[in-house]
Design an enzyme around this catalytic site. Sequence first.
Site, PDB file in Angstrom:
ATOM      1  N   CYS A 127      23.495   4.947  68.818  1.00 56.22           N
ATOM      2  CA  CYS A 127      24.719   5.740  68.864  1.00 56.22           C
ATOM      3  C   CYS A 127      25.164   5.902  67.420  1.00 56.22           C
ATOM      4  O   CYS A 127      25.669   4.956  66.807  1.00 56.22           O
ATOM      5  CB  CYS A 127      25.802   5.050  69.690  1.00 56.22           C
ATOM      6  SG  CYS A 127      27.345   6.010  69.750  1.00 56.22           S
TER       7      CYS A 127
ATOM      8  N   CYS B  57      29.354   5.779  66.911  1.00 55.89           N
ATOM      9  CA  CYS B  57      30.124   4.550  67.155  1.00 55.89           C
ATOM     10  C   CYS B  57      29.196   3.527  67.796  1.00 55.89           C
ATOM     11  O   CYS B  57      28.273   3.063  67.152  1.00 55.89           O
ATOM     12  CB  CYS B  57      31.353   4.834  67.998  1.00 55.89           C
ATOM     13  SG  CYS B  57      31.016   5.760  69.514  1.00 55.89           S
ATOM     14  N   SER B  58      29.428   3.183  69.054  1.00 51.32           N
ATOM     15  CA  SER B  58      28.549   2.213  69.713  1.00 51.32           C
ATOM     16  C   SER B  58      28.510   2.456  71.219  1.00 51.32           C
ATOM     17  O   SER B  58      28.587   1.515  72.009  1.00 51.32           O
ATOM     18  CB  SER B  58      29.019   0.780  69.426  1.00 51.32           C
ATOM     19  OG  SER B  58      30.358   0.595  69.847  1.00 51.32           O
ATOM     20  N   CYS B  59      28.402   3.720  71.631  1.00 49.03           N
ATOM     21  CA  CYS B  59      28.310   4.034  73.054  1.00 49.03           C
ATOM     22  C   CYS B  59      27.098   3.309  73.656  1.00 49.03           C
ATOM     23  O   CYS B  59      25.999   3.359  73.105  1.00 49.03           O
ATOM     24  CB  CYS B  59      28.185   5.535  73.252  1.00 49.03           C
ATOM     25  SG  CYS B  59      29.649   6.463  72.723  1.00 49.03           S
TER      26      CYS B  59
END
Length: 222
Positions: A120, A123-125
């Site tokens: 991702c 961000c950090s999906c």
Amino acid sequence: MAHDDHDHDHAHPHDHPHDHDAHSELGEMDLRVRALESVLAEKGYIDPAALDVLIDTYQTKIGPRNGARVVARAWVDPGFHDWLQRDATAAIASLGFTGRQGEHMVAVFNDDSQHHMVVCTLCSCYPWPVLGLPPTWYKSAPYRSRAVRDPRGVLAEFGVQLPPGKAIRVWDSTAELRYLVVPQRPAGTEGWSEEQLAELVTRDSMIGTGLPRQPGAAPCAT
């Protein structure tokens, strides 16, 4: 709904060493989160015990176990395999694994010619209902940038050496779409039960930064 994916057929030079552990900026972020938790607990906005239960649920009870069951089912059930390809969200939900951060899922399947890997970049999906909490390195800036630019080099640092001619496709998760990599079933597992196969499926193999354990290999955390 836009998302990016990238095809890579050869390695690129390393730009910076890749550290799978927490970096200084992540350490600072952890401290800020803990400080915020303390303030919220002191003001009575959160219950620390309930928060601990929630975190433990995602780390140990959900963890990668749900995803491992999805993969194992796809390995033994051709009908489920096809359903997972057509509509991963519905197929995964049929096993009871659904919820926030996993509403819109896509399954990508490794084969002899192509290896899939998930990142991702913004961000950090991450698909929490099937993989639990994202590992620290998944959220780190070096992984998020280098996975796109130098996927083969990043895989090598995880101990994954792919055949030179095997293509690598990198999928960029978004708030709208999250991906589950379905690794190839290890050889020598003919006749194994779904439960036995699930024990071979690692978290990293479902992100694409690892491979399933081989029959007879010692269990590991990822």
